[in-house]
Write a protein that holds these residues in place. Structure first.
Motif, PDB file in Angstrom:
ATOM      1  N   ASP A 205      48.550  47.643  24.828  1.00 49.77           N
ATOM      2  CA  ASP A 205      49.200  47.667  23.601  1.00 49.77           C
ATOM      3  C   ASP A 205      50.824  47.973  23.550  1.00 49.77           C
ATOM      4  N   ARG A 206      51.771  47.397  23.058  1.00 48.01           N
ATOM      5  CA  ARG A 206      53.015  47.590  23.119  1.00 48.01           C
ATOM      6  C   ARG A 206      53.435  48.520  22.032  1.00 48.01           C
ATOM      7  N   VAL A 207      53.702  49.915  22.467  1.00 48.49           N
ATOM      8  CA  VAL A 207      53.926  50.759  21.378  1.00 48.49           C
ATOM      9  C   VAL A 207      55.120  51.466  21.695  1.00 48.49           C
TER      10      VAL A 207
ATOM     11  N   THR B 135      44.573  49.353  26.555  1.00 50.06           N
ATOM     12  CA  THR B 135      43.188  49.025  25.493  1.00 50.06           C
ATOM     13  C   THR B 135      42.273  49.752  25.976  1.00 50.06           C
ATOM     14  N   PRO B 136      41.233  49.813  25.237  1.00 48.36           N
ATOM     15  CA  PRO B 136      39.831  50.248  25.669  1.00 48.36           C
ATOM     16  C   PRO B 136      39.278  49.282  26.468  1.00 48.36           C
ATOM     17  N   GLU B 137      39.502  47.828  26.170  1.00 50.30           N
ATOM     18  CA  GLU B 137      39.073  46.784  27.146  1.00 50.30           C
ATOM     19  C   GLU B 137      39.904  46.935  28.478  1.00 50.30           C
TER      20      GLU B 137
ATOM     21  N   GLN C  16      40.933  49.563  29.892  1.00 47.75           N
ATOM     22  CA  GLN C  16      40.412  50.804  30.587  1.00 47.75           C
ATOM     23  C   GLN C  16      39.180  50.348  31.358  1.00 47.75           C
ATOM     24  N   LEU C  17      38.088  49.740  30.741  1.00 45.63           N
ATOM     25  CA  LEU C  17      37.038  49.125  31.448  1.00 45.63           C
ATOM     26  C   LEU C  17      37.476  48.355  32.623  1.00 45.63           C
ATOM     27  N   PHE C  18      38.472  47.423  32.386  1.00 45.74           N
ATOM     28  CA  PHE C  18      38.721  46.544  33.325  1.00 45.74           C
ATOM     29  C   PHE C  18      39.313  47.151  34.630  1.00 45.74           C
ATOM     30  N   ALA C  19      40.159  48.127  34.111  1.00 46.62           N
ATOM     31  CA  ALA C  19      40.730  49.153  34.965  1.00 46.62           C
ATOM     32  C   ALA C  19      39.902  49.822  36.043  1.00 46.62           C
TER      33      ALA C  19
END
Length: 305
Positions: free
Chosen positions: A49-51, A58-60, A62-65
């Motif tokens: 996400d660009r904040v 993102t949660p997704e 992190q899973l991918f990471a």
């Protein structure tokens, strides 16, 4: 999705920002942002996400990471394995040897080999020379040591050694008074013979016939080490490969030169279907070097007569 995109993705996570990732990888920040966008497009979900100008995973993402980290760990192991193969060849070498050398000379060669290659596992198998040849020819073993009576077709080979036969005698046997043993000394003498078909046995039989000598064969065995053991027990006298006598002299076995000269000849054999690896060549070199080494912790046969 490609490796470079995953590498940039990891750098963003590691550095905490696109700008830090660009520094780590020595590329421009726009190139980092473009690679992340292309990766997200290829996998079908958003990684960050660009904040307020920052990239927040993102949660997704992190899973991918986590999966990417596992893949890179496997890649690191693959790199380490490739370096080991480059330096040493494969991490395992299999040797088959005839008994006379397998319990004496070959262990010394393995010690020489492992002094430089402690991480290479070694399998040593002791068998008859024909079986050694078959094991290597079929690719089940990488290198073999066999007597010269084997069929050398279908294997790569080179002459390994030619050891002059010796006469082995029980302790306090009357023939120990002789400096050398001649065929006529063995007429009617209880004799431990090598097995029929052995090349050295054939040479000895020819010598005995030439001198009209008939030893009294009390037992036959294919192994020189067994000849030595039987002679030590007083079963009879025998002709053996001097290498096989390693360790028996300390137990009382008497050894004398045999005249005329008879030889135990052997070959180094290799698989014919593959190029020799570095560790196979290294083991062959260690075996060649071990031929001239004295038995570890034992007196030399040169001092036995």
């Amino acid at each position: 999705m490609n490796f470079r995109q995953l590498e940039i993705f990891r750098a963003v996570i590691s550095g905490g920002s696109a700008s830090r990732a660009s520094e780590l990888l020595n590329i421009s920040q726009p190139a980092v942002s473009r690679s992340i966008a292309e990766l997200e497009a290829s996998i079908g979900f958003q990684l960050f996400d660009r904040v307020r100008g920052r990239l927040v995973i993102t949660p997704e993402g992190q899973l991918f990471a986590d999966e990417v980290a596992t893949a890179f760990l496997a890649m690191d192991r693959l790199k380490a394995s490739s370096l080991k193969i480059r330096d040493f060849g494969s991490g395992h070498i299999r040797i088959a040897s005839l008994a006379a050398l397998g319990s004496t000379l070959v262990p010394r060669a393995i010690k020489l080999f492992q002094d430089d290659r402690k991480n290479v596992a070694v399998t040593l198998h002791i068998d008859s020379s024909p079986n050694v040849r078959e094991l290597v020819a079929k690719g089940q073993f990488d290198i073999g040591l066999a007597a010269d009576e084997i069929d050398l077709s279908g294997v790569d080979h080179q002459r390994f050694a030619s050891f002059k036969a010796v006469c082995v005698l029980p302790p306090e046997h009357p023939l120990t008074s002789q400096k050398a043993i001649r065929p006529e000394f063995l007429h009617r003498e209880p004799f431990i013979a090598l097995a029929a078909g052995d090349r050295t046995r054939e040479d000895l039989d020819a010598i005995f016939r030439k001198h009209d000598v008939v030893p009294t064969i009390v037992i036959e065995t294919p192994n020189s080490a067994t000849v030595c053991a039987l002679a030590l027990e007083g079963v009879g006298v025998g002709i053996a490969n001097p290498i096989a006598a390693d360790g028996f002299l300390e137990r009382g076995l008497e050894v004398r030169p045999f005249m005329p000269d008879v030889y135990f000849k052997s070959h180094l054999i290799f698989r014919p279907d593959v190029q020799r690896s570095q560790i196979v060549n290294a083991m062959a070199s260690a075996l060649m070097k071990a031929r001239s080494l004295p038995p570890t912790g034992a007196k030399s046969l040169r001092h036995a007569s």
